[in-house]
Design a protein around this motif. Structure first.
Motif, PDB file in Angstrom:
ATOM      1  N   ARG B 275       0.835  -1.209   0.000  1.00  0.00           N
ATOM      2  CA  ARG B 275       0.000   0.000   0.000  1.00  0.00           C
ATOM      3  C   ARG B 275       0.868   1.258   0.000  1.00  0.00           C
ATOM      4  O   ARG B 275       0.648   2.183  -0.781  1.00  0.00           O
ATOM      5  CB  ARG B 275      -0.915   0.005   1.230  1.00  0.00           C
ATOM      6  N   LEU B 278       2.480   2.164  -3.305  1.00  0.00           N
ATOM      7  CA  LEU B 278       1.628   2.797  -4.321  1.00  0.00           C
ATOM      8  C   LEU B 278       1.965   4.280  -4.414  1.00  0.00           C
ATOM      9  O   LEU B 278       2.068   4.848  -5.498  1.00  0.00           O
ATOM     10  CB  LEU B 278       0.143   2.667  -3.935  1.00  0.00           C
ATOM     11  N   LEU B 279       2.135   4.924  -3.261  1.00  0.00           N
ATOM     12  CA  LEU B 279       2.443   6.351  -3.235  1.00  0.00           C
ATOM     13  C   LEU B 279       3.880   6.616  -3.619  1.00  0.00           C
ATOM     14  O   LEU B 279       4.165   7.505  -4.427  1.00  0.00           O
ATOM     15  CB  LEU B 279       2.198   6.907  -1.825  1.00  0.00           C
ATOM     16  N   GLU B 282       4.770   6.761  -7.235  1.00  0.00           N
ATOM     17  CA  GLU B 282       4.321   7.936  -7.999  1.00  0.00           C
ATOM     18  C   GLU B 282       5.279   9.113  -7.823  1.00  0.00           C
ATOM     19  O   GLU B 282       5.288  10.033  -8.633  1.00  0.00           O
ATOM     20  CB  GLU B 282       2.917   8.366  -7.546  1.00  0.00           C
ATOM     21  N   SER B 303       3.774  11.183  -1.901  1.00  0.00           N
ATOM     22  CA  SER B 303       4.098  11.695  -3.222  1.00  0.00           C
ATOM     23  C   SER B 303       3.446  13.060  -3.335  1.00  0.00           C
ATOM     24  O   SER B 303       2.222  13.162  -3.253  1.00  0.00           O
ATOM     25  CB  SER B 303       3.545  10.765  -4.301  1.00  0.00           C
ATOM     26  N   VAL B 306       0.427  13.165  -5.907  1.00  0.00           N
ATOM     27  CA  VAL B 306      -0.861  12.476  -5.787  1.00  0.00           C
ATOM     28  C   VAL B 306      -1.402  12.335  -4.367  1.00  0.00           C
ATOM     29  O   VAL B 306      -2.609  12.212  -4.191  1.00  0.00           O
ATOM     30  CB  VAL B 306      -0.830  11.083  -6.460  1.00  0.00           C
ATOM     31  N   GLY B 307      -0.537  12.372  -3.352  1.00  0.00           N
ATOM     32  CA  GLY B 307      -1.068  12.257  -1.998  1.00  0.00           C
ATOM     33  C   GLY B 307      -0.146  11.499  -1.073  1.00  0.00           C
ATOM     34  O   GLY B 307       1.041  11.361  -1.341  1.00  0.00           O
ATOM     35  N   LYS B 308      -0.693  11.027   0.032  1.00  0.00           N
ATOM     36  CA  LYS B 308       0.138  10.349   1.027  1.00  0.00           C
ATOM     37  C   LYS B 308      -0.661   9.259   1.715  1.00  0.00           C
ATOM     38  O   LYS B 308      -1.889   9.219   1.634  1.00  0.00           O
ATOM     39  CB  LYS B 308       0.653  11.360   2.054  1.00  0.00           C
ATOM     40  N   VAL B 309       0.068   8.355   2.398  1.00  0.00           N
ATOM     41  CA  VAL B 309      -0.592   7.317   3.169  1.00  0.00           C
ATOM     42  C   VAL B 309       0.142   7.163   4.484  1.00  0.00           C
ATOM     43  O   VAL B 309       1.365   7.309   4.543  1.00  0.00           O
ATOM     44  CB  VAL B 309      -0.624   5.968   2.397  1.00  0.00           C
ATOM     45  N   GLU B 310      -0.578   6.949   5.552  1.00  0.00           N
ATOM     46  CA  GLU B 310       0.070   6.535   6.782  1.00  0.00           C
ATOM     47  C   GLU B 310      -0.722   5.386   7.362  1.00  0.00           C
ATOM     48  O   GLU B 310      -1.946   5.337   7.265  1.00  0.00           O
ATOM     49  CB  GLU B 310       0.222   7.691   7.774  1.00  0.00           C
ATOM     50  N   GLU B 311       0.024   4.404   7.865  1.00  0.00           N
ATOM     51  CA  GLU B 311      -0.645   3.210   8.367  1.00  0.00           C
ATOM     52  C   GLU B 311       0.048   2.731   9.631  1.00  0.00           C
ATOM     53  O   GLU B 311       1.258   2.543   9.675  1.00  0.00           O
ATOM     54  CB  GLU B 311      -0.617   2.107   7.311  1.00  0.00           C
ATOM     55  N   SER B 312      -0.747   2.548  10.645  1.00  0.00           N
ATOM     56  CA  SER B 312      -0.255   1.997  11.903  1.00  0.00           C
ATOM     57  C   SER B 312      -0.118   0.485  11.713  1.00  0.00           C
ATOM     58  O   SER B 312      -1.080  -0.199  11.397  1.00  0.00           O
ATOM     59  CB  SER B 312      -1.289   2.340  12.973  1.00  0.00           C
ATOM     60  N   LEU B 313       1.120  -0.031  11.853  1.00  0.00           N
ATOM     61  CA  LEU B 313       1.361  -1.437  11.513  1.00  0.00           C
ATOM     62  C   LEU B 313       1.040  -2.377  12.675  1.00  0.00           C
ATOM     63  O   LEU B 313       1.265  -2.045  13.833  1.00  0.00           O
ATOM     64  CB  LEU B 313       2.822  -1.647  11.113  1.00  0.00           C
TER      65      LEU B 313
END
Lengths: 376, 376
Positions: B275, B278-279, B282, B303, B306-313
């Motif tokens: 996931r 993906l960012l 880009e 990126s 296009v945007g960003k992602v943050e995920e608590s693992l």
């Protein structure tokens, strides 16, 4: 705008409209999918210069478990957005427009923030006045496309030939395509009374349409306007532009008397043509030669570089004059594949005149024509 | 030379040797398959500069129904010949060398005549002196290849790094590959006593070999010579050249003390990395950032376009110092895929030092190492 729903159901809608979305477009907003949320559900739209696809996911679709908290609209870059939705960790996700056309996508512990575009800048789809409409079973219409679409011209030098000519007249729907080397024409009866029409639909639109019409049991409703056609099913609106200009009169190309006729079982003839074309593809001229005698029919393929093949063909019946004729086996292969598992009658005039293929039974409905290659 | 046999059995042999045949070779005869017929059966050979494959179809193989009328040998253009065999009309076919290296292929009513080449001009395969031999189950050896082969260098600037380094010593077989950004090392015990060796096999050879070893229950016998290695199964001889030169000492690259350790369940970590990537894909720099605190582990992808992602693992256990570290997610994805469905321990020294991944259980056998990206 804010909603949440099942990821897999949304993915299906997204994949349908993505058929119309090209990454190569010169209009940046058209790389996006338009998402419009009303209290009734979600409408997705994808478009390129030629075709547009719209799907609607109703709030009443229980498998989607759609919850709408706030209506609104946004455009998101389609390929990237669908990659995100595909990979989300949970089955359910929430999408919310936050500010400056930014969108928050949340699923489980993953939070995406992606840049969107103002949906007001997305081009409007044509408004269809529901006047001239015709309904056909999907399986009938996709068969019609598959039987004719392969014969459209791939060259833009005569743009009108890149489409399939559809003519409704006298309760018969005729579809014909030609690239000037071969022609394929199919006629089906239309029982329901609609206004006659005469339109040319781009071959590429028909290919995409055929791929999008997956439910064979459904009806497709066809609405025709000045320069657009709309194909409507329960879940999808598929718009295509029409080609402008006059389609040539193809009726005069189809001969009516012949000197030699042979009946073949299609799968057998196709397999032999495929073997012969192995050789012809290696040579400089992609041609095979057919020699018809009263007691034998032989197919020849030849390439000075790699070798040759000769095969005595199985046929059902031969009548008329002996003949030697050469042709492009690729046209023959495409024609035979469109017939499928049946017997065809191949009718010849001479070595230099087009020959035709028709079903041995029901010959009025479907005819294909191939121009031979002069070898001397 | 003249023989007849079942088409489908012959096709399988042909497909096996075709793995070694390239259409791009600068030596024309190597686009061909060499066919040698003796009274015992048919030997097929395909080769390129790096690998050669030989198969043998015995007269005793009943499913082939092989009938040998005359022994001999010929070379036929492989791609074209296999297309012909695939499309022959009957299950059985006959192949006969007629004259001037021309070959007649007959099946049912189809007769092919194709141009061949003199088999005497085909290069000789290396003669393997059966000295240093080792036997391994196919499934063990292909696992070893899959766990290390992906980490070889794709660049020819340091040719030695395009291969996997195999070292047998003290009844342990070590396989290691590195492209200088990441490293993968696997050790397996060898019970059977053989002479120690130290060789480098091209990564591409191992990929093809792994695809050719389809029967997991079989044993593969590995014979090593000066500059060649032979992999032998019941039905196939697979030769590869060895890379010349000294492989760097990779042992000193693997750290032994760490400041931060986390245990992850591989499929969960892999999905999160996918996931985030993906960012990062880009953006201009393909990096993701991992932030490790005593009570949370968060992954960031970003990126500007296009945007960003943050995920608590989700993780199983964390010990040691807090850390922020950035790395190329593609290296991480490849490493995690090689582990499969298990738990791994990731061990860090600092944000600028390579970190390692090992199975949480049995850590001695398999280790991967990834160099982080400095972000300031």
């Amino acid at each position: 705008m804010k909603f949440s729903l099942k990821r897999t159901v949304f993915m299906q809608e997204l994949q349908t409209v993505q058929r119309a979305i090209s990454t190569k477009t010169t209009i940046p907003i058209l790389t996006g999918v338009k998402i419009v949320v009303t209290e009734e559900g979600i409408t997705l739209t994808g478009s390129n210069a030629d075709i547009s696809i719209e799907t609607f996911l109703s709030i009443q679709n229980e498998s989607a478990q759609l919850q709408i908290e706030e209506t609104g609209k946004i455009v998101l870059q389609a390929r990237f957005f669908s990659e995100i939705v595909r990979r989300l960790p949970e089955e359910e996700f929430t999408l919310e427009v936050i500010e400056n056309n930014q969108v928050a996508i949340t699923s489980g512990k993953a939070n995406f923030t992606v840049n969107g575009l103002d949906a007001d800048n997305y081009p409007h789809l044509p408004v269809i006045e529901s006047q001239n409409q015709m309904k056909l079973p999907v399986h009938v219409f996709t068969k019609l496309i598959n039987e004719t679409g392969f014969a459209v011209s791939q060259h833009e030098s005569r743009p009108i030939l890149t489409g399939v000519h559809f003519v409704l007249n006298d309760q018969k729907l005729l579809a014909v395509a030609t690239d000037s080397h071969r022609l394929s024409q199919r006629i089906i009866p239309i029982e329901q009374a609609v206004e006659n029409f005469d339109i040319v639909i781009p071959g590429k639109s028909l290919t995409e349409l055929s791929r999008s019409l997956t439910n064979e049991e459904e009806l497709v409703e066809i609405s025709i306007m000045e320069n657009q056609v709309l194909f409507k099913t329960e879940t999808m609106y598929f718009y295509s532009r029409l080609l402008e200009g006059n389609y040539p009169d193809t009726n005069r190309l189809i001969p009516s008397s012949f000197n030699t006729e042979i009946d073949f079982y299609v799968p057998q003839l196709l397999a032999a043509i495929e073997r012969a074309s192995l050789l012809s593809h290696e040579g400089r001229n992609n041609i095979v030669r057919l020699s018809i005698q009263s007691d034998s029919v032989v197919l020849y393929g030849n390439s000075p570089e790699v070798g040759k093949v000769e095969e005595s063909l199985s046929y059902e019946k031969v009548t008329g004059d002996p003949l030697e004729i050469s042709f492009n086996p690729d046209y023959m292969k495409a024609a035979l594949r469109a017939f499928g598992d049946m017997s065809v009658t191949v009718k010849f005039i001479s070595a230099v005149r087009p020959f035709t293929l028709e079903p041995t039974e029901n010959s009025l409905e479907f005819i294909q024509l191939i121009t031979p290659v002069r070898t001397n």
